[in-house]
Design a protein around this motif. Structure first.
Motif, PDB file in Angstrom:
ATOM      1  N   VAL B  40      31.040 101.458 107.835  1.00 53.72           N
ATOM      2  CA  VAL B  40      31.343 100.105 107.846  1.00 53.72           C
ATOM      3  C   VAL B  40      31.491  99.227 106.642  1.00 53.72           C
ATOM      4  O   VAL B  40      32.298  98.462 106.429  1.00 53.72           O
ATOM      5  CB  VAL B  40      30.672  99.422 108.917  1.00 53.72           C
ATOM      6  CG1 VAL B  40      30.992  99.804 110.265  1.00 53.72           C
ATOM      7  CG2 VAL B  40      29.220  99.209 108.381  1.00 53.72           C
ATOM      8  N   SER B  41      30.595  99.748 105.444  1.00 53.86           N
ATOM      9  CA  SER B  41      30.573  99.261 104.207  1.00 53.86           C
ATOM     10  C   SER B  41      31.794  99.270 103.525  1.00 53.86           C
ATOM     11  O   SER B  41      32.456 100.704 103.401  1.00 53.86           O
ATOM     12  CB  SER B  41      29.356  99.638 103.661  1.00 53.86           C
ATOM     13  OG  SER B  41      29.691  99.771 102.366  1.00 53.86           O
ATOM     14  N   PRO B  42      32.707  98.451 102.928  1.00 50.92           N
ATOM     15  CA  PRO B  42      33.866  98.617 102.243  1.00 50.92           C
ATOM     16  C   PRO B  42      33.752  99.356 101.028  1.00 50.92           C
ATOM     17  O   PRO B  42      34.361 100.477 100.689  1.00 50.92           O
ATOM     18  CB  PRO B  42      34.113  97.166 101.703  1.00 50.92           C
ATOM     19  CG  PRO B  42      33.534  96.188 102.692  1.00 50.92           C
ATOM     20  CD  PRO B  42      32.100  97.139 103.238  1.00 50.92           C
ATOM     21  N   PHE B  43      32.455  99.364 100.256  1.00 47.01           N
ATOM     22  CA  PHE B  43      32.285 100.236  99.197  1.00 47.01           C
ATOM     23  C   PHE B  43      32.019 101.582  99.568  1.00 47.01           C
ATOM     24  O   PHE B  43      32.503 102.672  99.100  1.00 47.01           O
ATOM     25  CB  PHE B  43      30.976  99.913  98.592  1.00 47.01           C
ATOM     26  CG  PHE B  43      30.809  98.665  97.914  1.00 47.01           C
ATOM     27  CD1 PHE B  43      31.897  98.145  96.981  1.00 47.01           C
ATOM     28  CD2 PHE B  43      30.051  97.444  98.456  1.00 47.01           C
ATOM     29  CE1 PHE B  43      31.975  97.063  96.494  1.00 47.01           C
ATOM     30  CE2 PHE B  43      30.093  96.184  97.730  1.00 47.01           C
ATOM     31  CZ  PHE B  43      31.083  95.844  96.605  1.00 47.01           C
ATOM     32  N   ASN B  46      35.345 103.228 100.684  1.00 44.12           N
ATOM     33  CA  ASN B  46      35.973 103.536  99.213  1.00 44.12           C
ATOM     34  C   ASN B  46      35.596 104.790  98.664  1.00 44.12           C
ATOM     35  O   ASN B  46      36.249 105.783  98.240  1.00 44.12           O
ATOM     36  CB  ASN B  46      35.875 102.395  98.207  1.00 44.12           C
ATOM     37  CG  ASN B  46      36.460 102.521  97.021  1.00 44.12           C
ATOM     38  OD1 ASN B  46      36.265 103.652  96.181  1.00 44.12           O
ATOM     39  ND2 ASN B  46      37.133 101.255  96.450  1.00 44.12           N
ATOM     40  N   ILE B  47      34.267 104.831  98.802  1.00 41.40           N
ATOM     41  CA  ILE B  47      33.667 106.120  98.079  1.00 41.40           C
ATOM     42  C   ILE B  47      33.706 107.548  98.834  1.00 41.40           C
ATOM     43  O   ILE B  47      34.176 108.478  98.421  1.00 41.40           O
ATOM     44  CB  ILE B  47      32.165 105.957  97.928  1.00 41.40           C
ATOM     45  CG1 ILE B  47      31.934 105.121  96.649  1.00 41.40           C
ATOM     46  CG2 ILE B  47      31.296 107.155  97.742  1.00 41.40           C
ATOM     47  CD1 ILE B  47      30.273 104.260  96.792  1.00 41.40           C
ATOM     48  N   LEU B 240      25.105 102.338  97.586  1.00 41.82           N
ATOM     49  CA  LEU B 240      25.593 101.092  97.171  1.00 41.82           C
ATOM     50  C   LEU B 240      25.433 100.108  98.710  1.00 41.82           C
ATOM     51  O   LEU B 240      26.147  99.231  98.638  1.00 41.82           O
ATOM     52  CB  LEU B 240      26.859 100.952  96.676  1.00 41.82           C
ATOM     53  CG  LEU B 240      27.125 101.489  95.434  1.00 41.82           C
ATOM     54  CD1 LEU B 240      28.522 101.732  95.023  1.00 41.82           C
ATOM     55  CD2 LEU B 240      26.404 100.672  94.238  1.00 41.82           C
ATOM     56  N   GLY B 241      24.906 100.727  99.593  1.00 42.16           N
ATOM     57  CA  GLY B 241      24.459 100.122 100.905  1.00 42.16           C
ATOM     58  C   GLY B 241      25.608 100.641 102.002  1.00 42.16           C
ATOM     59  O   GLY B 241      26.726 100.903 101.648  1.00 42.16           O
ATOM     60  N   GLY B 242      25.181 100.768 103.342  1.00 41.19           N
ATOM     61  CA  GLY B 242      26.193 101.358 104.346  1.00 41.19           C
ATOM     62  C   GLY B 242      25.288 102.023 105.397  1.00 41.19           C
ATOM     63  O   GLY B 242      23.996 102.166 105.252  1.00 41.19           O
TER      64      GLY B 242
END
Lengths: 184, 279
Positions: B40-43, B46-47, B240-242
């Motif tokens: 759900v994390s946008p970063f 992206n990764i 980076l969080g997620g």
């Protein structure tokens, strides 16, 4: 996530406006160096000698690429773990190095040196070595050729995809991001 | 007795080294795609997009997916009815590694631990040998990068620490590793045996097809529970969080001593490379 294009040599005003979590595309020349090169840099400085490359207002990419296959400028080129450079990074930042590109969290000493020098730390995606190699348009060994993959190179990069991990004020995406999603 | 010539072994190891580093298995690819749907994390999204694209670029350009093409960890299952002829088995394997890392344009990352002088050809390999029934030779190569290897840990727990102690140690290892091992990771966990047996169990569990549960339903349940806990750390893709910190947790066990509870956690990056051949 706002997207910004950044050029080297680094312009202070451009990085001052960046925040931890911004997506950045880097274009220009960058230098490479990892464990062994950093040790040699610091040894040279201890001996009062000059570094073999200009670091002032430059960006350093912590990478040890695979050898270029025929017809290619470089092989896979993803970031290595930055934490192993923590022992050396503050010294280089104090000499004017402006940006570091790697992966993973940094020590308090490095974050302090980032804030002190208004420098910046970008995260590149670890393990995306093939993808990142596509942004590298030329590569030239500048020093420590005997170190092979660990030699210091100058790379010309175009639109290298990065995320601001620690901004010039010391905001740290590794801490902020994890706190947001941690349930433990 | 069936004979296998060392030249066949060298050629096989050479080809496996190159294939493993360039063409990631469909097991990892499927799990990365699944992770992209889950995250759900946008970063994180992206990764994961980058990692999926990276796999395609590596195949198309015939370059390694990651610049850390690792130490060549090799598992051999030697049938007891096999006779290896033509030279030394160890030398045949190292020659295969030498040729593979040279011909595949892979990085030579192996050096003396103290002088730090590089051997220049990525040898020696790390070779684990098991004698099994039959007349076949199974060779599995799992190139191991050190961003993740460095974050691995082993602890001799007390029996009183029990299952909760094991879970705590594993979660602390993942939290401490953070972004360094290139999450989403795969965790190989070895429980029991002696110190070195636990480490080997952990390492060997990583050559299982990623995400395949242990055949023992109780251990499979533990794997599932650990995966949920690991993903609750919030570390996320690249730290980076997620919500996707690991793609899978593999656990293997072995009987241990009445006084002990060894636990080894071998951390593996998302580039969980392993290729095998049977001769």
């Amino acid at each position: 996530m706002s997207k910004v294009i950044i050029h080297t040599p680094i312009v202070q005003e451009e990085i001052d406006s960046l925040k931890a979590g911004d997506v950045v595309y880097l274009t220009g020349t960058i230098i490479t160096g990892r464990d062994a090169a950093h040790k040699r840099f610091v040894d040279l400085l201890d001996e009062g000698k000059e570094l073999p490359v200009e670091i002032e207002n430059q960006a350093i990419f912590y990478v040890g690429p695979t050898p270029p296959p025929p017809g290619k400028v470089i092989g896979a080129s993803g970031p290595t773990t930055s934490g192993r450079m923590d022992a050396y990074a503050p010294r280089l930042l104090d000499l004017g190095l402006k940006a570091m590109i790697g992966k993973g969290q940094r020590s308090k000493e490095v974050v302090d040196a980032i804030v002190r020098n208004k420098a910046i730390y970008f995260a590149a995606t670890g393990g995306a070595g093939a993808l990142l190699s596509q942004c590298i348009k030329s590569a030239k060994v500048m020093a420590f050729d005997d170190l092979g993959a660990e030699a210091v190179r100058v790379l010309e990069v175009e639109n290298m995809p990065l995320i601001v991990a620690i901004d010039t004020k010391g905001n740290d995406l590794y801490k902020l991001g994890r706190e947001k999603y941690s349930k433990l | 007795m069936r004979q296998i010539h060392v030249d066949t072994i060298t050629k096989t190891v050479r080809d496996l080294c190159i294939d493993a580093c360039i063409d990631i298995g469909s097991d990892v690819e499927c799990l990365l795609n699944k992770a992209r749907d889950t995250e759900v994390s946008p970063f994180g999204q992206n990764i994961l997009d980058q990692l999926i694209e990276n796999i395609d670029i590596a195949r198309r350009e015939q370059i390694p997916i990651c610049q850390d093409t690792g130490m060549a960890v090799i598992f051999l299952e030697i049938g007891q009815d096999v006779h290896i002829i033509g030279g030394s088995l160890t030398e045949a394997i190292n020659e295969g590694v030498r040729q593979g890392y040279r011909d595949g344009y892979l990085r030579k990352s192996v050096l003396d631990p103290l002088t730090r002088i590089n051997t220049q050809d990525n040898t020696p390999a790390i070779i684990h040998t098991e004698i099994v029934p039959g007349n076949k030779l199974k060779i599995t190569i799992a190139p191991k990068g050190f961003g993740s290897e460095n974050m691995s840990a082993l602890k001799m727990l007390k029996p009183s620490d029990g299952i909760e102690g094991i879970k705590h140690f594993i979660i602390e290892t993942v939290k401490n590793a953070g972004a360094n091992p290139c999450p989403p990771i795969v965790l190989g966990v070895g429980i029991g045996g002696t110190m070195e047996k636990a480490a080997l169990l952990a390492k060997k569990s990583l050559i299982r097809e990623v995400g395949t549960p242990n055949s023992d339903p109780e251990i499979a349940k533990l794997e599932e529970e650990l995966l949920t806990l690991v993903n609750e750390t919030g570390v996320g893709p690249q730290g980076l969080g997620g919500i996707v910190t690991a793609l899978a947790v593999h656990v293997d066990t072995y009987p241990t001593h009445i006084a002990g509870l060894p636990v080894a956690v071998n951390v593996q990056c998302h580039a969980a490379r392993h290729k095998e051949a049977v001769l």
